[in-house]
Scaffold this motif. Structure first.
Motif, mmCIF file in Angstrom:
data_model
loop_
_atom_site.group_PDB
_atom_site.id
_atom_site.type_symbol
_atom_site.label_atom_id
_atom_site.label_comp_id
_atom_site.label_asym_id
_atom_site.label_seq_id
_atom_site.Cartn_x
_atom_site.Cartn_y
_atom_site.Cartn_z
ATOM 1 N N MET A 1 -6.146 8.317 6.123
ATOM 2 C CA MET A 1 -7.487 8.061 5.602
ATOM 3 C C MET A 1 -7.939 6.634 5.870
ATOM 4 O O MET A 1 -8.916 6.169 5.315
ATOM 5 N N GLY B 1 4.343 2.922 -3.865
ATOM 6 C CA GLY B 1 3.563 3.003 -5.103
ATOM 7 C C GLY B 1 4.068 4.159 -5.932
ATOM 8 O O GLY B 1 5.233 4.561 -5.820
ATOM 9 N N LEU B 2 3.183 4.692 -6.748
ATOM 10 C CA LEU B 2 3.555 5.849 -7.554
ATOM 11 C C LEU B 2 4.075 6.972 -6.674
ATOM 12 O O LEU B 2 4.857 7.800 -7.107
ATOM 13 N N GLY B 3 3.602 6.999 -5.423
ATOM 14 C CA GLY B 3 4.018 8.048 -4.496
ATOM 15 C C GLY B 3 5.521 8.080 -4.299
ATOM 16 O O GLY B 3 6.126 9.150 -4.246
ATOM 17 N N ASN B 4 6.146 6.922 -4.202
ATOM 18 C CA ASN B 4 7.576 6.875 -3.936
ATOM 19 C C ASN B 4 8.404 7.228 -5.151
ATOM 20 O O ASN B 4 9.521 7.704 -5.029
ATOM 21 N N SER C 1 -5.289 -0.868 -2.000
ATOM 22 C CA SER C 1 -5.522 -0.454 -0.615
ATOM 23 C C SER C 1 -6.480 0.730 -0.548
ATOM 24 O O SER C 1 -7.240 0.873 0.399
ATOM 25 N N LEU C 2 -6.430 1.568 -1.558
ATOM 26 C CA LEU C 2 -7.358 2.701 -1.584
ATOM 27 C C LEU C 2 -8.787 2.208 -1.806
ATOM 28 O O LEU C 2 -9.720 2.617 -1.120
ATOM 29 N N SER D 1 0.838 -1.189 0.000
ATOM 30 C CA SER D 1 0.000 0.000 0.000
ATOM 31 C C SER D 1 0.874 1.241 0.000
ATOM 32 O O SER D 1 0.661 2.188 -0.750
ATOM 33 N N ALA D 2 1.897 1.225 0.850
ATOM 34 C CA ALA D 2 2.745 2.411 0.999
ATOM 35 C C ALA D 2 3.579 2.660 -0.255
ATOM 36 O O ALA D 2 3.636 3.775 -0.768
ATOM 37 N N LEU E 1 -5.746 14.304 4.173
ATOM 38 C CA LEU E 1 -4.848 13.345 4.826
ATOM 39 C C LEU E 1 -4.243 13.908 6.115
ATOM 40 O O LEU E 1 -4.333 13.271 7.166
ATOM 41 N N SER F 1 -1.039 -0.372 -4.410
ATOM 42 C CA SER F 1 -1.484 0.812 -3.668
ATOM 43 C C SER F 1 -2.942 1.129 -3.978
ATOM 44 O O SER F 1 -3.721 1.468 -3.086
ATOM 45 N N ILE G 1 -8.496 10.215 -4.165
ATOM 46 C CA ILE G 1 -7.107 9.858 -4.478
ATOM 47 C C ILE G 1 -7.056 8.810 -5.585
ATOM 48 O O ILE G 1 -6.308 8.942 -6.551
ATOM 49 N N SER H 1 0.635 6.144 2.971
ATOM 50 C CA SER H 1 -0.798 5.804 2.898
ATOM 51 C C SER H 1 -1.532 6.155 4.189
ATOM 52 O O SER H 1 -2.400 5.420 4.641
ATOM 53 N N PHE I 1 1.065 10.915 2.101
ATOM 54 C CA PHE I 1 0.701 10.200 0.876
ATOM 55 C C PHE I 1 1.527 8.930 0.730
ATOM 56 O O PHE I 1 1.009 7.851 0.458
ATOM 57 N N SER I 2 2.820 9.072 0.947
ATOM 58 C CA SER I 2 3.700 7.950 0.702
ATOM 59 C C SER I 2 3.462 6.811 1.689
ATOM 60 O O SER I 2 3.534 5.636 1.324
ATOM 61 N N TYR J 1 -5.056 9.034 -9.020
ATOM 62 C CA TYR J 1 -3.989 8.025 -8.989
ATOM 63 C C TYR J 1 -4.126 7.081 -10.185
ATOM 64 O O TYR J 1 -3.154 6.698 -10.817
HETATM 65 N N1 TRP Z 1 1.081 5.304 -0.624
HETATM 66 C C1 TRP Z 1 0.772 5.054 -1.993
HETATM 67 C C2 TRP Z 1 1.899 5.550 -2.844
HETATM 68 O O1 TRP Z 1 2.893 5.991 -2.344
HETATM 69 C C3 TRP Z 1 -0.535 5.634 -2.412
HETATM 70 C C4 TRP Z 1 -1.617 5.305 -1.464
HETATM 71 C C5 TRP Z 1 -2.152 4.099 -1.238
HETATM 72 C C6 TRP Z 1 -2.230 6.179 -0.593
HETATM 73 N N2 TRP Z 1 -3.073 4.182 -0.255
HETATM 74 C C7 TRP Z 1 -3.141 5.437 0.169
HETATM 75 C C8 TRP Z 1 -2.089 7.533 -0.379
HETATM 76 C C9 TRP Z 1 -3.868 6.029 1.147
HETATM 77 C C10 TRP Z 1 -2.831 8.126 0.601
HETATM 78 C C11 TRP Z 1 -3.704 7.387 1.383
HETATM 79 O O2 TRP Z 1 1.824 5.496 -4.027
#
Ligand code: TRP
Length: 452
Positions: free
Chosen positions: A235, A27-30, A326-327, A24-25, A392, A323, A103, A232, A229-230, A107
């Motif tokens: 939320m 993902g595209l965020g990183n 998980s959303l 979950s953590a 968030l 990711s 998101i 997760s 965000f990164s 996303y």
């Molecule tokens: N953390 C994920 C990423 O880095 C994105 C993501 C998944 C997310 N679940 C989340 C961001 C919940 C915020 C809240 O790509």
């Protein structure tokens, strides 16, 4: 009243849970979001604040989410309702479900780009060796009205399919397989990038701070929201995942593992991307297209570029999928309980709605780019801003206050597996005071009302 459903699904193992949380953590965020936000916010100074936010705000809240979820064994709204019936804390639950919709909508657009790039490499690669070709290619693709929607749809269909199958067979199984692969590939590519001419410049961009950047209020909010965000956070994604964990597993080690691996991923991704940025003379602040422009440039300079490109975009897409799952699961778990929908029905309906919500985000980068919503931002950036910059951190603040002040200390110690230890007490004080005040200060400071 919260009705507890009879047979709640559970993770198969502690490792499975950790990898799912990590999936979950990471993902595209990183990779995508981290690199363009760091690029826009000056690099090293941003990275420093980001890491401070992870340690002092992110990690305690991550622990708080795991603790709430495992104790309540319910979705994000149900968790607050059952642990604190009739109290206003549940607002964080509803904000969480709303954030899941917002998101995942934008996303899914960026994840669709990644899928498209993957298939481009499968079918022969990207011919972007000429100067500027990579940027042109990306712009032509992502601003066209229909083409990106197709890939966004493919992404949403995949995510929906996994959630449809369930926690253990769908979510856990896919993460167990994909996360280790992704780690290896990012390391290999970073190693290659470090041999490029721009590596020196990249290292100083990432690690030697230009202190004057710290006077810009915007970087604090950018760094804090990137931390949320990164990881997760904020939320209930990790409340929901924690709720599939049985009582016998220990939480603090899992939280530290997830937070440190996630940050490491982002830093290694920086080492992969910025050498290319400087080698190929791309502006570090070129925005959301950064990864899609720089990486194809690296690949076209490598002898096995197509293979690397194919593998990289496969894994980026896979990371986005885990990711995205998980959303979607946050909203699906809520609708399943609240309206007694089956998992399949919830996944299908909510997945479809989120796909539709993503269409304006995609068009907002092309044919609808004249439409601006929040502070001059296009539709895509407005969604990101509303969810990542506001919901968030605010949700995270409520979660911190909830355990910090809404629970008896003894309960928090027990439910978190910390016990009445020094670490447990530090954790409680971070939740009571430091994290909420930190979030508040960043909010106030970034409005520009107050400067130092
Ligand atoms: N953390 C994920 C990423 O880095 C994105 C993501 C998944 C997310 N679940 C989340 C961001 C919940 C915020 C809240 O790509």
């Amino acid at each position: 009243m919260v009705s507890q459903q009879p047979a709640r699904e559970q993770w198969g193992s502690r490792l499975g849970f950790m990898l799912a949380a990590l999936g979950s953590a990471v993902g595209l965020g990183n990779i995508w979001r981290f690199s363009y936000v760091a690029g826009e916010s000056g690099g090293a100074a941003f990275l420093l604040i980001y890491i401070l936010c992870i340690i002092a705000i992110g990690l305690p809240i991550l622990m708080a989410e795991f603790t709430i979820g495992r104790r309540a064994q319910l979705d994000v709204v149900g968790s607050f309702q059952s642990l604190a019936p009739g109290k206003p804390w549940v607002i964080a639950g509803f904000m969480g479900v709303a954030s899941a919709f917002i998101i995942l909508a934008f996303y899914g657009v960026a994840a669709g780009w990644s899928l498209f790039y993957f298939f481009q490499y499968v079918f022969g690669g990207l011919n972007v060796a000429a100067e500027g070709a990579s940027a042109d290619f990306f712009v032509n693709f992502h601003t066209s009205p229909i083409h990106p929607l197709f890939w966004q749809f493919a992404f949403m269909a995949t995510v929906t399919g996994i959630v449809f199958v369930g926690v253990k067979k769908g979510i856990e199984a896919s993460n167990k397989f994909l996360m280790p692969l992704l780690a290896i590939l990012v390391l290999v590519l970073a190693g290659y990038s470090m041999t490029l001419n721009g590596a020196g410049e990249a290292l100083s961009f990432l690690f030697s701070p230009d202190w004057s950047a710290l006077t810009d209020p915007a970087i604090y909010l950018a760094a804090m929201s990137q931390a949320f965000f990164s990881l997760s956070l904020g939320m209930g994604a990790l409340i929901t995942y924690g709720s599939y964990l049985s009582k016998k597993e220990k939480l603090p080690g899992a939280a530290v593992g997830v937070a440190s691996m996630d940050s490491l991923f982002a830093i290694v991704a920086g080492l992969m991307i910025f050498p290319a940025v400087f080698t190929f003379g791309i502006a570090p602040d070129s925005g959301p297209g950064l990864v899609f422009i720089t990486l194809p440039e690296i690949f076209s300079s490598m002898s096995l570029g197509t293979v690397y490109g194919l593998t990289f975009f496969f894994l980026l897409s896979a990371a986005a999928i885990t990711s995205g799952v998980s959303l979607l699961e946050v909203a699906v778990a809520y609708f399943m309980r609240q309206f007694e929908w089956s998992r399949q029905k919830a996944a299908f309906i909510i997945g479809s709605i989120i796909f539709l919500l993503g269409i304006p985000a995609s068009l907002g980068l092309g044919v609808w780019s004249d439409i601006t919503l929040i502070g001059g931002r296009d539709i895509f950036d407005s969604m990101d801003f509303l969810a990542s910059y506001i919901f968030l951190p605010l949700g995270g603040m409520i979660i911190a206050l909830f355990i910090g002040w809404g629970w008896k200390k003894a309960d928090a110690f027990e439910a978190s597996d910390f016990g009445d230890t020094l670490l447990g007490n530090i954790w409680i004080w971070l939740l009571r005071v430091f994290a909420p005040v930190g979030i508040l200060l960043v909010f106030i400071y970034s409005t520009g009302i107050w400067t130092f």
